[in-house]
Design an enzyme around this catalytic site. Structure first.
Site, PDB file in Angstrom:
ATOM      1  N   GLY A   1      48.963  49.797  34.169  1.00  0.00           N
ATOM      2  CA  GLY A   1      49.699  49.176  35.263  1.00  0.00           C
ATOM      3  C   GLY A   1      49.176  49.467  36.654  1.00  0.00           C
ATOM      4  O   GLY A   1      49.821  49.111  37.638  1.00  0.00           O
TER       5      GLY A   1
ATOM      6  N   GLU B   1      46.265  53.794  29.753  1.00  0.00           N
ATOM      7  CA  GLU B   1      45.763  52.565  29.144  1.00  0.00           C
ATOM      8  C   GLU B   1      45.744  51.412  30.141  1.00  0.00           C
ATOM      9  O   GLU B   1      46.503  50.450  30.006  1.00  0.00           O
ATOM     10  CB  GLU B   1      46.548  52.209  27.875  1.00  0.00           C
ATOM     11  CG  GLU B   1      48.036  52.339  28.028  1.00  0.00           C
ATOM     12  CD  GLU B   1      48.814  51.933  26.793  1.00  0.00           C
ATOM     13  OE1 GLU B   1      48.276  51.954  25.682  1.00  0.00           O
ATOM     14  OE2 GLU B   1      49.996  51.578  26.972  1.00  0.00           O
ATOM     15  N   PRO B   2      44.855  51.492  31.131  1.00  0.00           N
ATOM     16  CA  PRO B   2      44.752  50.418  32.109  1.00  0.00           C
ATOM     17  C   PRO B   2      44.102  49.171  31.505  1.00  0.00           C
ATOM     18  O   PRO B   2      43.210  49.280  30.667  1.00  0.00           O
ATOM     19  CB  PRO B   2      43.839  51.019  33.179  1.00  0.00           C
ATOM     20  CG  PRO B   2      42.985  51.999  32.434  1.00  0.00           C
ATOM     21  CD  PRO B   2      43.884  52.574  31.379  1.00  0.00           C
TER      22      PRO B   2
ATOM     23  N   ARG C   1      44.273  45.584  33.597  1.00  0.00           N
ATOM     24  CA  ARG C   1      43.918  44.863  34.817  1.00  0.00           C
ATOM     25  C   ARG C   1      42.889  45.601  35.678  1.00  0.00           C
ATOM     26  O   ARG C   1      41.896  45.029  36.106  1.00  0.00           O
ATOM     27  CB  ARG C   1      45.201  44.655  35.642  1.00  0.00           C
ATOM     28  CG  ARG C   1      45.028  43.796  36.881  1.00  0.00           C
ATOM     29  CD  ARG C   1      46.297  43.858  37.752  1.00  0.00           C
ATOM     30  NE  ARG C   1      47.495  43.705  36.965  1.00  0.00           N
ATOM     31  CZ  ARG C   1      48.072  42.542  36.670  1.00  0.00           C
ATOM     32  NH1 ARG C   1      47.589  41.428  37.146  1.00  0.00           N
ATOM     33  NH2 ARG C   1      49.159  42.504  35.908  1.00  0.00           N
TER      34      ARG C   1
ATOM     35  N   ARG D   1      48.214  31.967  36.281  1.00  0.00           N
ATOM     36  CA  ARG D   1      49.005  33.039  36.895  1.00  0.00           C
ATOM     37  C   ARG D   1      49.850  32.622  38.087  1.00  0.00           C
ATOM     38  O   ARG D   1      50.916  33.176  38.315  1.00  0.00           O
ATOM     39  CB  ARG D   1      48.115  34.245  37.223  1.00  0.00           C
ATOM     40  CG  ARG D   1      47.596  34.903  35.933  1.00  0.00           C
ATOM     41  CD  ARG D   1      46.838  36.195  36.183  1.00  0.00           C
ATOM     42  NE  ARG D   1      47.697  37.226  36.706  1.00  0.00           N
ATOM     43  CZ  ARG D   1      47.765  37.594  37.967  1.00  0.00           C
ATOM     44  NH1 ARG D   1      46.983  37.033  38.878  1.00  0.00           N
ATOM     45  NH2 ARG D   1      48.584  38.540  38.341  1.00  0.00           N
TER      46      ARG D   1
ATOM     47  N   TYR E   1      53.678  33.439  37.589  1.00  0.00           N
ATOM     48  CA  TYR E   1      54.268  34.515  38.407  1.00  0.00           C
ATOM     49  C   TYR E   1      54.190  34.267  39.908  1.00  0.00           C
ATOM     50  O   TYR E   1      54.373  35.211  40.669  1.00  0.00           O
ATOM     51  CB  TYR E   1      53.523  35.847  38.204  1.00  0.00           C
ATOM     52  CG  TYR E   1      53.078  36.252  36.850  1.00  0.00           C
ATOM     53  CD1 TYR E   1      54.005  36.614  35.868  1.00  0.00           C
ATOM     54  CD2 TYR E   1      51.720  36.352  36.547  1.00  0.00           C
ATOM     55  CE1 TYR E   1      53.572  37.048  34.627  1.00  0.00           C
ATOM     56  CE2 TYR E   1      51.288  36.792  35.309  1.00  0.00           C
ATOM     57  CZ  TYR E   1      52.223  37.143  34.343  1.00  0.00           C
ATOM     58  OH  TYR E   1      51.803  37.584  33.124  1.00  0.00           O
TER      59      TYR E   1
ATOM     60  N   CYS F   1      47.761  17.333  34.339  1.00  0.00           N
ATOM     61  CA  CYS F   1      48.844  16.394  34.615  1.00  0.00           C
ATOM     62  C   CYS F   1      50.147  17.160  34.680  1.00  0.00           C
ATOM     63  O   CYS F   1      50.967  17.132  33.746  1.00  0.00           O
ATOM     64  CB  CYS F   1      48.900  15.333  33.536  1.00  0.00           C
ATOM     65  SG  CYS F   1      47.322  14.509  33.372  1.00  0.00           S
ATOM     66  N   GLU F   2      50.330  17.861  35.782  1.00  0.00           N
ATOM     67  CA  GLU F   2      51.451  18.782  35.922  1.00  0.00           C
ATOM     68  C   GLU F   2      51.498  19.152  37.398  1.00  0.00           C
ATOM     69  O   GLU F   2      50.524  19.687  37.927  1.00  0.00           O
ATOM     70  CB  GLU F   2      51.130  20.025  35.064  1.00  0.00           C
ATOM     71  CG  GLU F   2      52.183  21.046  34.907  1.00  0.00           C
ATOM     72  CD  GLU F   2      53.326  20.576  34.039  1.00  0.00           C
ATOM     73  OE1 GLU F   2      54.454  20.595  34.545  1.00  0.00           O
ATOM     74  OE2 GLU F   2      53.088  20.195  32.869  1.00  0.00           O
TER      75      GLU F   2
HETATM   76  C1  LIG Z   1      49.653  45.118  29.335  1.00  0.00           C
HETATM   77  C2  LIG Z   1      49.779  46.530  28.946  1.00  0.00           C
HETATM   78  C3  LIG Z   1      48.969  47.494  29.534  1.00  0.00           C
HETATM   79  C4  LIG Z   1      48.012  47.190  30.658  1.00  0.00           C
HETATM   80  O1  LIG Z   1      48.674  46.835  31.836  1.00  0.00           O
HETATM   81  P1  LIG Z   1      47.798  46.549  33.150  1.00  0.00           P
HETATM   82  O2  LIG Z   1      48.809  46.171  34.181  1.00  0.00           O
HETATM   83  O3  LIG Z   1      46.895  45.414  32.808  1.00  0.00           O
HETATM   84  O4  LIG Z   1      47.059  47.797  33.457  1.00  0.00           O
HETATM   85  C5  LIG Z   1      49.065  48.789  29.079  1.00  0.00           C
HETATM   86  N1  LIG Z   1      49.924  49.115  28.078  1.00  0.00           N
HETATM   87  C6  LIG Z   1      50.717  48.206  27.490  1.00  0.00           C
HETATM   88  C7  LIG Z   1      51.622  48.631  26.415  1.00  0.00           C
HETATM   89  C8  LIG Z   1      50.674  46.890  27.901  1.00  0.00           C
HETATM   90  O5  LIG Z   1      51.474  46.004  27.317  1.00  0.00           O
END
Ligand SMILES: *Cc1c(COP(=O)(O)O)cnc(C)c1O
Length: 438
Positions: free
Chosen positions: A253, A295-296, A298, A335, A339, A366-367
């Site tokens: 995240g 666990e990044p 993005r 996106r 969002y 077409c949207e």
């Molecule tokens: C999507 C997700 C991530 C990665 O989130 P980012 O915002 O892309 O870093 C990590 N862990 C889990 C469980 C996710 O669903």
């Protein structure tokens, strides 16, 4: 003209005219590979992996690891890069697992997420020696126990816990609150209950706990709140049930820059702060700090990506709006529609022209909602044949792409060491009918 180009891999040619990405001329790349085109800066991806690894090793005295959440961008080459960089990966489907397998990624380093794993998914994952299931619900846990028993193995799992943190980001991407569709809430007693059930299962080994609370986070605060709740829970489970958590995955995240107004994340400082907090907290609780996973997704790939389009037409409706139509759209970038995600755009072949016309850049679907970005500034003389670049498109673009209107998906061209190569080829119109039975 000095502009904030968001990331160090974006620059302008010496004569001021052309946008460069990873030091390469985007207009040349557009001509060579065609548009729409996804570019990915391989050196940037590798540097991001290394920056994370260096930061976690320093913050947790080596007792930590980094997993790439591959839903952000999943294709064979990226799993090869992750293997070469010594990263683990998160996968969320048989499709992602299969892609990783075909790239030679070691399944023992893969973590299988998803809030609804079918029996077939579970069997496939075990068949290929998945390292860990990240268990989301009770039905899944029972299915894993059944399948592992049938195979005579003991399957490692993490339990996905919902710590009850609201990260104050977009509702659609907030996943740590008690009413989330993901995981077992601590508050309701569901987390403790599932832990006891899993402990009683002979073919399940609980390697640890997992949580993931948000997205586009720029400071340590959310992680500190999360760690506080989770470590307290970990200590309680140790006292009450003698359960030792060996691995604690605190999720991903971390934020990236889509706009000049977005802050620059101090990754090293942020992870150091999380490390200091966790070590102090664990000591206060009298527990040994488990191995920590980040666990990044993005932040590993987003600013390593850029999309190039060719302009088809400009429609000015005086006193209302100016539309610039490009040759892609919601099929390669959903996106904004999903969002209202913000972006920075440039006319890649006229960086020296003032970007002074307010316009809405739209796709070819077409949207009416097929908008890349409203109210951006582009040169007033922009027109057919000009190249528009959208920055920070490495995450959740190709992986969310579709064939709506039977548009073909763009290729992914990798940029590395001053060279370029195709990692995913452009879809053809024959690919589009490949599944249609004669
Ligand atoms: C999507 C997700 C991530 C990665 O989130 P980012 O915002 O892309 O870093 C990590 N862990 C889990 C469980 C996710 O669903």
């Amino acid at each position: 003209m000095t502009r904030d180009l968001l990331c160090e891999n974006v620059s302008v040619s010496e004569d001021g005219q052309h946008l460069l990405f990873a030091g390469q001329d985007t207009t040349t790349l557009a001509a060579q590979y065609g548009t729409p085109l996804y570019l990915m800066d391989e050196d940037r991806i590798r540097n991001c992996c290394r920056a994370y690894k260096t930061a976690v090793v320093a913050a947790f005295d080596g007792n930590a690891q980094v997993l790439y959440a591959s839903k952000a961008s999943s294709f064979k080459r990226i799993y090869e890069i992750m293997r070469e960089e010594g990263m683990g990966v998160d996968v969320v489907s048989v499709g992602e697992m299969y892609t990783a397998l075909k790239a030679g990624f070691p399944m023992s380093q893969a973590y299988f997420h998803s809030n609804n794993k079918t029996d077939a998914d579970i069997a496939f994952a075990m068949e290929h020696g998945i390292g860990y299931f990240v268990v989301d619900n009770e039905e899944e846990l029972f299915a894993i126990e059944r399948e592992a028993a049938a195979r005579g193995i003991r399957q490692s799992v993490l339990l996905r816990i919902t710590p009850g943190i609201d990260p104050h980001t977009f509702e659609a991407v907030s996943t740590g609150k008690v009413d989330s569709k993901f995981g077992f809430a601590i508050e309701t007693g569901a987390a403790e209950d599932i832990l006891l059930k899993a402990l009683a299962m002979p073919h399940v080994d609980i390697a640890g706990l997992h949580c993931h609370v948000g997205s586009q986070v720029f400071d340590a605060e959310v992680f500190l709140l999360t760690a506080d709740v989770m470590l307290t829970f970990i200590a309680e489970m140790q006292t009450r049930h003698g359960f030792t958590t060996k691995l604690f995955d605190i999720g991903g995240g971390f934020g990236v820059r889509y706009l000049p107004s977005d802050p620059i994340l101090d990754l090293h400082g942020c992870i150091a702060e999380i490390g200091d907090f966790m070590k102090t907290k664990a000591a206060a609780l009298g527990i040994t700090l488990p191995k920590i996973s980040f666990e990044p997704g993005r932040s590993i790939v987003a600013d390593a990506g850029m999309t190039l389009y060719t302009v088809g037409n400009v429609k000015c409706i005086p006193d209302f709006i100016n539309y610039v139509s490009v040759d892609g759209g919601m099929t390669d970038n959903i996106r904004y529609a999903l969002y209202t995600a913000p972006y920075t755009l440039f006319q890649a072949n006229a960086m020296n022209h003032p970007h002074d016309m307010t316009c809405t850049v739209v796709g070819r679907c077409c949207e009416s909602g097929d908008i890349i970005q409203p109210d951006v500034k582009l040169p007033s003389n922009i027109g057919r044949g000009d190249v528009v670049a959208v920055l920070t498109t490495g995450a959740y673009h190709y992986s969310m792409a579709s064939n709506y209107n039977r548009l073909t998906r763009p290729p992914i061209v990798m940029l590395a060491n001053g060279e370029s190569y195709v990692a995913v080829r452009r879809e053809t119109i024959d690919d589009l009918i490949a599944l249609d039975v004669e």
